[in-house]
Scaffold this active site. Sequence first.
Site, mmCIF file in Angstrom:
data_model
loop_
_atom_site.group_PDB
_atom_site.id
_atom_site.type_symbol
_atom_site.label_atom_id
_atom_site.label_comp_id
_atom_site.label_asym_id
_atom_site.label_seq_id
_atom_site.Cartn_x
_atom_site.Cartn_y
_atom_site.Cartn_z
ATOM 1 N N TYR A 1 -4.285 5.301 -15.276
ATOM 2 C CA TYR A 1 -3.957 6.412 -14.371
ATOM 3 C C TYR A 1 -3.639 5.891 -12.974
ATOM 4 O O TYR A 1 -2.615 6.245 -12.371
ATOM 5 C CB TYR A 1 -5.133 7.398 -14.314
ATOM 6 C CG TYR A 1 -4.954 8.502 -13.294
ATOM 7 C CD1 TYR A 1 -4.138 9.596 -13.555
ATOM 8 C CD2 TYR A 1 -5.596 8.440 -12.056
ATOM 9 C CE1 TYR A 1 -3.965 10.600 -12.616
ATOM 10 C CE2 TYR A 1 -5.428 9.441 -11.108
ATOM 11 C CZ TYR A 1 -4.610 10.518 -11.396
ATOM 12 O OH TYR A 1 -4.435 11.512 -10.452
ATOM 13 N N ASN B 1 -10.872 13.839 -4.324
ATOM 14 C CA ASN B 1 -11.250 14.700 -5.461
ATOM 15 C C ASN B 1 -11.182 16.177 -5.093
ATOM 16 O O ASN B 1 -11.992 16.664 -4.322
ATOM 17 C CB ASN B 1 -12.636 14.310 -5.968
ATOM 18 C CG ASN B 1 -12.592 12.986 -6.704
ATOM 19 O OD1 ASN B 1 -12.213 11.966 -6.131
ATOM 20 N ND2 ASN B 1 -12.936 13.002 -7.970
ATOM 21 N N VAL C 1 -14.956 16.939 -12.478
ATOM 22 C CA VAL C 1 -16.408 17.046 -12.622
ATOM 23 C C VAL C 1 -16.949 18.352 -12.045
ATOM 24 O O VAL C 1 -17.880 18.946 -12.617
ATOM 25 C CB VAL C 1 -17.096 15.810 -11.991
ATOM 26 C CG1 VAL C 1 -16.891 15.750 -10.473
ATOM 27 C CG2 VAL C 1 -18.571 15.775 -12.327
HETATM 28 P P1 NAD Z 1 -3.602 20.018 -13.635
HETATM 29 O O1 NAD Z 1 -3.725 19.350 -14.969
HETATM 30 O O2 NAD Z 1 -4.234 21.364 -13.466
HETATM 31 O O3 NAD Z 1 -2.082 20.136 -13.178
HETATM 32 C C1 NAD Z 1 -1.063 19.316 -13.685
HETATM 33 C C2 NAD Z 1 0.075 20.224 -14.118
HETATM 34 O O4 NAD Z 1 1.148 19.394 -14.573
HETATM 35 C C3 NAD Z 1 -0.297 21.155 -15.271
HETATM 36 O O5 NAD Z 1 0.173 22.450 -15.010
HETATM 37 C C4 NAD Z 1 0.397 20.554 -16.474
HETATM 38 O O6 NAD Z 1 0.714 21.505 -17.476
HETATM 39 C C5 NAD Z 1 1.614 19.933 -15.808
HETATM 40 N N1 NAD Z 1 2.186 18.829 -16.584
HETATM 41 C C6 NAD Z 1 1.526 17.819 -17.209
HETATM 42 N N2 NAD Z 1 2.418 17.035 -17.848
HETATM 43 C C7 NAD Z 1 3.661 17.556 -17.594
HETATM 44 C C8 NAD Z 1 4.961 17.203 -17.985
HETATM 45 N N3 NAD Z 1 5.195 16.156 -18.790
HETATM 46 N N4 NAD Z 1 5.985 17.958 -17.537
HETATM 47 C C9 NAD Z 1 5.766 19.059 -16.753
HETATM 48 N N5 NAD Z 1 4.540 19.449 -16.380
HETATM 49 C C10 NAD Z 1 3.508 18.706 -16.796
HETATM 50 O O7 NAD Z 1 -4.177 18.971 -12.580
HETATM 51 P P2 NAD Z 1 -4.310 19.060 -11.003
HETATM 52 O O8 NAD Z 1 -5.702 18.653 -10.694
HETATM 53 O O9 NAD Z 1 -3.793 20.350 -10.519
HETATM 54 O O10 NAD Z 1 -3.359 17.867 -10.551
HETATM 55 C C11 NAD Z 1 -2.130 18.079 -9.852
HETATM 56 C C12 NAD Z 1 -1.631 16.745 -9.331
HETATM 57 O O11 NAD Z 1 -2.557 16.221 -8.382
HETATM 58 C C13 NAD Z 1 -1.478 15.660 -10.399
HETATM 59 O O12 NAD Z 1 -0.348 14.887 -10.060
HETATM 60 C C14 NAD Z 1 -2.730 14.836 -10.230
HETATM 61 O O13 NAD Z 1 -2.557 13.505 -10.692
HETATM 62 C C15 NAD Z 1 -2.898 14.889 -8.743
HETATM 63 N N6 NAD Z 1 -4.254 14.644 -8.268
HETATM 64 C C16 NAD Z 1 -5.256 15.513 -8.600
HETATM 65 C C17 NAD Z 1 -6.531 15.278 -8.080
HETATM 66 C C18 NAD Z 1 -7.700 16.181 -8.392
HETATM 67 O O14 NAD Z 1 -8.805 15.878 -7.952
HETATM 68 N N7 NAD Z 1 -7.507 17.291 -9.114
HETATM 69 C C19 NAD Z 1 -6.757 14.190 -7.237
HETATM 70 C C20 NAD Z 1 -5.718 13.310 -6.983
HETATM 71 C C21 NAD Z 1 -4.448 13.568 -7.477
HETATM 72 C C1 UD1 Z 2 -10.226 12.538 -9.975
HETATM 73 C C2 UD1 Z 2 -9.057 13.280 -10.581
HETATM 74 C C3 UD1 Z 2 -7.843 12.395 -10.554
HETATM 75 C C4 UD1 Z 2 -7.648 11.955 -9.115
HETATM 76 C C5 UD1 Z 2 -8.871 11.233 -8.554
HETATM 77 C C6 UD1 Z 2 -8.725 10.925 -7.057
HETATM 78 C C7 UD1 Z 2 -9.364 14.981 -12.312
HETATM 79 C C8 UD1 Z 2 -9.642 15.275 -13.741
HETATM 80 N N1 UD1 Z 2 -9.348 13.686 -11.970
HETATM 81 O O1 UD1 Z 2 -10.561 11.400 -10.779
HETATM 82 O O2 UD1 Z 2 -6.715 13.130 -10.994
HETATM 83 O O3 UD1 Z 2 -6.512 11.178 -8.978
HETATM 84 O O4 UD1 Z 2 -9.983 12.117 -8.666
HETATM 85 O O5 UD1 Z 2 -9.907 10.385 -6.558
HETATM 86 O O6 UD1 Z 2 -9.162 15.872 -11.520
HETATM 87 N N2 UD1 Z 2 -18.287 12.740 -14.284
HETATM 88 C C9 UD1 Z 2 -19.556 13.036 -14.756
HETATM 89 N N3 UD1 Z 2 -19.671 14.045 -15.667
HETATM 90 C C10 UD1 Z 2 -18.605 14.764 -16.125
HETATM 91 C C11 UD1 Z 2 -17.312 14.452 -15.628
HETATM 92 C C12 UD1 Z 2 -17.192 13.417 -14.704
HETATM 93 O O7 UD1 Z 2 -20.543 12.397 -14.395
HETATM 94 O O8 UD1 Z 2 -18.800 15.670 -16.957
HETATM 95 C C13 UD1 Z 2 -18.159 11.671 -13.271
HETATM 96 C C14 UD1 Z 2 -17.114 10.619 -13.591
HETATM 97 O O9 UD1 Z 2 -17.645 9.585 -14.390
HETATM 98 C C15 UD1 Z 2 -16.775 10.141 -12.159
HETATM 99 C C16 UD1 Z 2 -16.920 11.419 -11.317
HETATM 100 O O10 UD1 Z 2 -17.728 12.308 -12.076
HETATM 101 O O11 UD1 Z 2 -17.719 9.194 -11.717
HETATM 102 C C17 UD1 Z 2 -15.602 12.092 -11.029
HETATM 103 O O12 UD1 Z 2 -14.901 12.220 -12.266
HETATM 104 P P1 UD1 Z 2 -13.589 13.141 -12.396
HETATM 105 O O13 UD1 Z 2 -13.866 14.511 -11.904
HETATM 106 O O14 UD1 Z 2 -13.053 12.969 -13.771
HETATM 107 O O15 UD1 Z 2 -12.652 12.524 -11.274
HETATM 108 P P2 UD1 Z 2 -12.104 11.050 -10.964
HETATM 109 O O16 UD1 Z 2 -12.200 10.143 -12.149
HETATM 110 O O17 UD1 Z 2 -12.712 10.639 -9.673
#
Ligand code: NAD
Ligand code: UD1
Length: 320
Positions: free
Chosen positions: A142, A171, A186
């Site tokens: 990733y 996050n 998480v």
């Molecule tokens: P999410 O899974 O809710 O959103 C991702 C969206 O992309 C979904 O709607 C999914 O259906 C769509 N998608 C996946 N594959 C696709 C494809 N091949 N074509 C078109 N659409 C597709 O996750 P999110 O948390 O909303 O993440 C949004 C963005 O932010 C992502 O790029 C993720 O890597 C990034 N990001 C998220 C976090 C976090 O903590 N949630 C942190 C850092 C970066």
């Molecule tokens: C998350 C995002 C990733 C983003 C990154 C930026 C998601 C799913 N992942 O990754 O897209 O780029 O932050 O920092 O949004 N954990 C538990 N129990 C659980 C689930 C997770 O202990 O049930 C722990 C994991 O091992 C990790 C922490 O919680 O140590 C965070 O995990 P997770 O929410 O999956 O996020 P990241 O791996 O940090």
Amino acid sequence: MRVLVTGGAGFIGSHLVDALVARGDEVVVLDDLSTGKRENLATVADRVQLIVGSVTDRDAVAAATDGCAVVFHQAAIASVPRTIEAPVETNAVNFGGTLNVLEAARAAGSRRVIFAGSAAIYGDDAPLPVGEDAPLSPLSPYAVEKLCAEHYVRVWAPLFGLETVSLRYFNVFGPRQDPRSPYSGVVSIFVDSLLRGEAPTIYGDGEQTRDFVAVDDVVRANLAAAAVSAPVGLVCNIARGEATSLNRLFATLSSLLGGPAAPRHAEARAGDVRHSLADVTRARDALGFVARTPVEVGLARLVEWARGVRGRAGADPGSG
Ligand code: NAD
Ligand code: UD1
């Protein structure tokens, strides 16, 4: 203004779409609905053009980008463990999909592309709080995919005159983050477990830390990134600049929700970053962005929202 939000039916993307619609933009969403949901766009459905398609499909990306001045590229497979299980598939989306978006934006004459980058690219080697110029040592497919994609995004600025901004989200948490998959974030998993009276599982000792940032702040960061003047390949951390351990997260959510007194523990996850904490100086200076929602406030709002969803669904919080 006509804009494209890839991944606009997902957690972060749908909140961004809400804000763009509210300010009067004409919004196109490209989403394959793999983790995103139509329900996430329910309140704006009549004002958004949803194209169900993949960022790996160049024709679909070209059609979606046509006439769009700004592209917010949120689509990705966002889970670290998912990319360890299926790196070829996730690389095609997270890396290849980004290249397709850049090429489509260039062909369409778009002005700017905002890329959802990730703090995961820092790995564990950088001194904390981590600034954007710190050494990068991705620990998972990733993180590699997000880093490679970000390099493309940065290079497209000087090469082709496309204004690009990469936002390295830390996050993100808030309403609509899907809790019902082992790949979910998480915070959403913990809230969902505690609402059902079950103990969530902490991987490892729970002393790992994350810089949690509320989704409304991440939306504001995107709007700022679209508005600031002439950044050339700008890269910015998006976070609060505060570390919270998972043990503390569990304690805070337990105090809001009750439920089991102790979490379960399981082995630490492969590819997991141990500590994550952002230096947020550049976001303030370059974007004028400072996160506003304290973690506890964001968690309390999320709990309220999740209770409402659970109530409406008759104690089954699987949707929303
Ligand atoms: P999410 O899974 O809710 O959103 C991702 C969206 O992309 C979904 O709607 C999914 O259906 C769509 N998608 C996946 N594959 C696709 C494809 N091949 N074509 C078109 N659409 C597709 O996750 P999110 O948390 O909303 O993440 C949004 C963005 O932010 C992502 O790029 C993720 O890597 C990034 N990001 C998220 C976090 C976090 O903590 N949630 C942190 C850092 C970066
Ligand atoms: C998350 C995002 C990733 C983003 C990154 C930026 C998601 C799913 N992942 O990754 O897209 O780029 O932050 O920092 O949004 N954990 C538990 N129990 C659980 C689930 C997770 O202990 O049930 C722990 C994991 O091992 C990790 C922490 O919680 O140590 C965070 O995990 P997770 O929410 O999956 O996020 P990241 O791996 O940090």
